[in-house]
Structure formats: C-alpha cells, structure tokens
Design a protein around this motif. Sequence first.
Motif, mmCIF file in Angstrom:
data_model
loop_
_atom_site.group_PDB
_atom_site.id
_atom_site.type_symbol
_atom_site.label_atom_id
_atom_site.label_comp_id
_atom_site.label_asym_id
_atom_site.label_seq_id
_atom_site.Cartn_x
_atom_site.Cartn_y
_atom_site.Cartn_z
ATOM 1 N N ARG A 178 -7.411 1.215 8.407
ATOM 2 C CA ARG A 178 -6.445 1.241 7.312
ATOM 3 C C ARG A 178 -5.576 -0.007 7.271
ATOM 4 O O ARG A 178 -4.787 -0.198 6.347
ATOM 5 C CB ARG A 178 -5.569 2.492 7.424
ATOM 6 C CG ARG A 178 -6.288 3.783 7.037
ATOM 7 C CD ARG A 178 -5.299 4.912 6.812
ATOM 8 N NE ARG A 178 -4.663 5.349 8.041
ATOM 9 C CZ ARG A 178 -5.134 6.317 8.817
ATOM 10 N NH1 ARG A 178 -6.245 6.947 8.491
ATOM 11 N NH2 ARG A 178 -4.492 6.659 9.916
ATOM 12 N N SER A 179 -5.685 -0.855 8.269
ATOM 13 C CA SER A 179 -4.875 -2.071 8.319
ATOM 14 C C SER A 179 -5.766 -3.301 8.328
ATOM 15 O O SER A 179 -6.860 -3.301 8.903
ATOM 16 C CB SER A 179 -3.999 -2.068 9.584
ATOM 17 O OG SER A 179 -3.325 -3.296 9.725
ATOM 18 N N ARG A 180 -5.292 -4.355 7.678
ATOM 19 C CA ARG A 180 -6.013 -5.625 7.703
ATOM 20 C C ARG A 180 -5.575 -6.507 8.864
ATOM 21 O O ARG A 180 -6.101 -7.593 9.051
ATOM 22 C CB ARG A 180 -5.790 -6.370 6.377
ATOM 23 C CG ARG A 180 -6.373 -5.652 5.164
ATOM 24 C CD ARG A 180 -6.204 -6.460 3.900
ATOM 25 N NE ARG A 180 -6.775 -5.787 2.740
ATOM 26 C CZ ARG A 180 -6.773 -6.280 1.507
ATOM 27 N NH1 ARG A 180 -6.203 -7.458 1.276
ATOM 28 N NH2 ARG A 180 -7.308 -5.614 0.516
ATOM 29 N N VAL A 181 -4.582 -6.022 9.613
ATOM 30 C CA VAL A 181 -4.095 -6.773 10.770
ATOM 31 C C VAL A 181 -5.165 -6.725 11.863
ATOM 32 O O VAL A 181 -5.741 -5.664 12.128
ATOM 33 C CB VAL A 181 -2.777 -6.165 11.286
ATOM 34 C CG1 VAL A 181 -2.298 -6.874 12.544
ATOM 35 C CG2 VAL A 181 -1.713 -6.226 10.199
ATOM 36 N N PRO A 182 -5.467 -7.859 12.512
ATOM 37 C CA PRO A 182 -6.476 -7.865 13.575
ATOM 38 C C PRO A 182 -6.183 -6.822 14.652
ATOM 39 O O PRO A 182 -5.023 -6.525 14.949
ATOM 40 C CB PRO A 182 -6.369 -9.285 14.133
ATOM 41 C CG PRO A 182 -5.865 -10.103 12.992
ATOM 42 C CD PRO A 182 -4.929 -9.196 12.247
ATOM 43 N N LEU A 183 -7.249 -6.287 15.230
ATOM 44 C CA LEU A 183 -7.107 -5.212 16.207
ATOM 45 C C LEU A 183 -6.195 -5.587 17.367
ATOM 46 O O LEU A 183 -5.362 -4.790 17.805
ATOM 47 C CB LEU A 183 -8.492 -4.824 16.757
ATOM 48 C CG LEU A 183 -9.329 -3.852 15.920
ATOM 49 C CD1 LEU A 183 -10.688 -3.656 16.569
ATOM 50 C CD2 LEU A 183 -8.610 -2.527 15.787
ATOM 51 N N TYR A 184 -6.346 -6.795 17.887
ATOM 52 C CA TYR A 184 -5.567 -7.160 19.071
ATOM 53 C C TYR A 184 -4.072 -7.215 18.764
ATOM 54 O O TYR A 184 -3.229 -6.922 19.629
ATOM 55 C CB TYR A 184 -6.049 -8.479 19.669
ATOM 56 C CG TYR A 184 -5.733 -9.725 18.873
ATOM 57 C CD1 TYR A 184 -4.596 -10.482 19.153
ATOM 58 C CD2 TYR A 184 -6.575 -10.158 17.848
ATOM 59 C CE1 TYR A 184 -4.308 -11.629 18.433
ATOM 60 C CE2 TYR A 184 -6.295 -11.309 17.122
ATOM 61 C CZ TYR A 184 -5.166 -12.035 17.417
ATOM 62 O OH TYR A 184 -4.876 -13.175 16.708
ATOM 63 N N ILE A 185 -3.708 -7.539 17.517
ATOM 64 C CA ILE A 185 -2.294 -7.550 17.126
ATOM 65 C C ILE A 185 -1.774 -6.120 16.991
ATOM 66 O O ILE A 185 -0.632 -5.815 17.365
ATOM 67 C CB ILE A 185 -2.099 -8.325 15.810
ATOM 68 C CG1 ILE A 185 -2.417 -9.812 16.032
ATOM 69 C CG2 ILE A 185 -0.677 -8.166 15.287
ATOM 70 C CD1 ILE A 185 -2.263 -10.674 14.804
ATOM 71 N N GLN A 186 -2.608 -5.215 16.496
ATOM 72 C CA GLN A 186 -2.214 -3.812 16.403
ATOM 73 C C GLN A 186 -1.975 -3.234 17.793
ATOM 74 O O GLN A 186 -0.996 -2.514 18.024
ATOM 75 C CB GLN A 186 -3.291 -3.010 15.676
ATOM 76 C CG GLN A 186 -3.470 -3.404 14.213
ATOM 77 C CD GLN A 186 -4.468 -2.510 13.506
ATOM 78 O OE1 GLN A 186 -4.302 -1.296 13.458
ATOM 79 N NE2 GLN A 186 -5.516 -3.108 12.941
ATOM 80 N N VAL A 187 -2.855 -3.548 18.719
ATOM 81 C CA VAL A 187 -2.699 -3.053 20.091
ATOM 82 C C VAL A 187 -1.453 -3.674 20.731
ATOM 83 O O VAL A 187 -0.662 -2.989 21.385
ATOM 84 C CB VAL A 187 -3.947 -3.366 20.935
ATOM 85 C CG1 VAL A 187 -3.722 -2.985 22.401
ATOM 86 C CG2 VAL A 187 -5.162 -2.625 20.370
ATOM 87 N N ALA A 188 -1.250 -4.959 20.525
ATOM 88 C CA ALA A 188 -0.079 -5.641 21.082
ATOM 89 C C ALA A 188 1.207 -5.012 20.565
ATOM 90 O O ALA A 188 2.195 -4.881 21.304
ATOM 91 C CB ALA A 188 -0.117 -7.133 20.751
ATOM 92 N N SER A 189 1.222 -4.614 19.300
ATOM 93 C CA SER A 189 2.407 -3.998 18.709
ATOM 94 C C SER A 189 2.754 -2.691 19.409
ATOM 95 O O SER A 189 3.931 -2.401 19.671
ATOM 96 C CB SER A 189 2.177 -3.760 17.220
ATOM 97 O OG SER A 189 3.294 -3.147 16.624
ATOM 98 N N VAL A 190 1.736 -1.888 19.724
ATOM 99 C CA VAL A 190 1.969 -0.621 20.416
ATOM 100 C C VAL A 190 2.499 -0.881 21.824
ATOM 101 O O VAL A 190 3.464 -0.243 22.286
ATOM 102 C CB VAL A 190 0.677 0.214 20.480
ATOM 103 C CG1 VAL A 190 0.903 1.484 21.305
ATOM 104 C CG2 VAL A 190 0.203 0.566 19.082
#
Length: 270
Positions: free
Chosen positions: A10-22
């Motif tokens: 559902r997000s266009r943000v790269p996976l590694y940035i999504q994980v980093a955010s969490v």
Amino acid sequence: MSKLLKAYDRSRVPLYIQVASVLRTRIQSGQWGAGEKISTLDELEREFEVARVTVRQAVDILREEGMLQARQGLGTFVSKTSQERHWVKLATNWNSVIASLKDNVPRRLAIDHDAGPPNLSSEDGDLASSYVKLRSVQYRNEDPYSVVNLHLAREVFDLNPGRFKVAAALVTIDAMDQITLREAHQTLTIGSAGPEIADLLKISIGAPTVEAHCVVIDDGGIAIYVGDITYRSDSIKLQIDLLATMPVGDKKPRNGFKAVGLPRRKSGKA
C-alpha cells in the motif's frame, strides 16, 4: 500474501525505509531502551517478512543517524544518547509556550518587510494593515527540529525590531506592556517534508512532519502573530493534562481520595 506484505504494497516507500521507520519508533518510544541490544537480523527478517538485505539497509540507516551502534561479535545496540537527541515537548498553554521559548535563539533565514498578508480562517481574527514576514530554523543541541514561517503585524514589529530579529517572537510579545492579548490558539496537522523543508531539517523528502498553525489575536481582534511551524516528527512529544482545565469542584474522587487543585491564576496577557 500475508497481511504484512499487503501493508507494504500500500506504500510506494521502499521496504527498507518502512522497516527503518518502525525500528526508529521503537527506539523513540522507549520500547528499546538506551544501551539495549535489539533483535538479531534473523529475528527482524522473520518478523518483517523481508529479505536480509532489506533488514541490513534499515539498520544501516539508523546507524548513520546515530541511533544504533554495532559491537563486533555482540550485536547491535541502541545508542545511549539516541533517546535524548530529540523529543521537544510541545507546549499546550500560553505560560508553558513562553517558558519553553525563553532561551531559544532562532537562526534567521530571511526577513521580508513588504510581505503579503497571511491566509486567515474565520476564527483567526482580522488582518492587520501590513505584515513583516520572518523565517527561521530552530535548533536543539545543534540539531534542527523546526522551520518557522511567521507573519508579524508591522506595528508590533516596529515596537522592537532589534529584539524580534534575535529572539523568539512570542516571548518578545509577552514582555510588551503596550499589547493586550484576547486570544491565542494553535492547530496541529500531520504532513510530509517537501524538498526545502527536508533540506533545512536534515530529513528525507516525504518524511512525516508535524505542522502547527499558531495565531495570536490582540484585544482589537487583529491577528498580530500568524505562525506556520513545521516540526520534524521525530522531535515532537505532545503531552496534555486532561484535567488541567476542569474546575476543582468538578473533579471526581479517584481511589477514595478527593482531587485537590491549585487556585487559578489571572493573566492580563492571554
């Protein structure tokens, strides 16, 4: 496809940035305390259902930000100073706003003496005859945490232009006996960083931000201060006393004890 993988899609943000955010949120919330060892790469790979390279990239981001430290043969640990780098407590009443700004020295970007009027909503008061626009960046421990775009009524700015150039505008206004305030309010919304804000706050484009619209109205109904402040989201902590504005007599006993409050103070400023 798992629910987690659907969430990634559902997000266009790269996976590694999504994980980093969490992971960043876990550190900032205290779930992972300062000096504590975080989950291993294997554990993170299984938890987030992503490739090992994605987990490594996410961890590397936080290492570059100084939030994590790798120890040879021991693992990866939360930096002991990472939780103290940010967290600016966002004030929720006039006195606490002034107290939080008294020692603040803004770094001015520009002053426009012929600025156009700010955009006001129906509850923001009436426009002054003219405004001066001031732009600045606020810092804490040499880290930028907010960008301020301020429209200040010219007649107020002219009362002490030298002071407004070097000190927080609200503190300067509060100290002026010539001004009586009728109302001051602030509205918060969640936004994201554009190219200019990202550069000034040293964050990535599209990173979440907290945007505050603050208006101060004098006793004549004029909006003398209209500030639009953009905070990097990882710097903000908002804590509100939900009983602070309740009259003492209305406070209900808790656990058998009667609530006790302090008498209200009257202020001629706001």
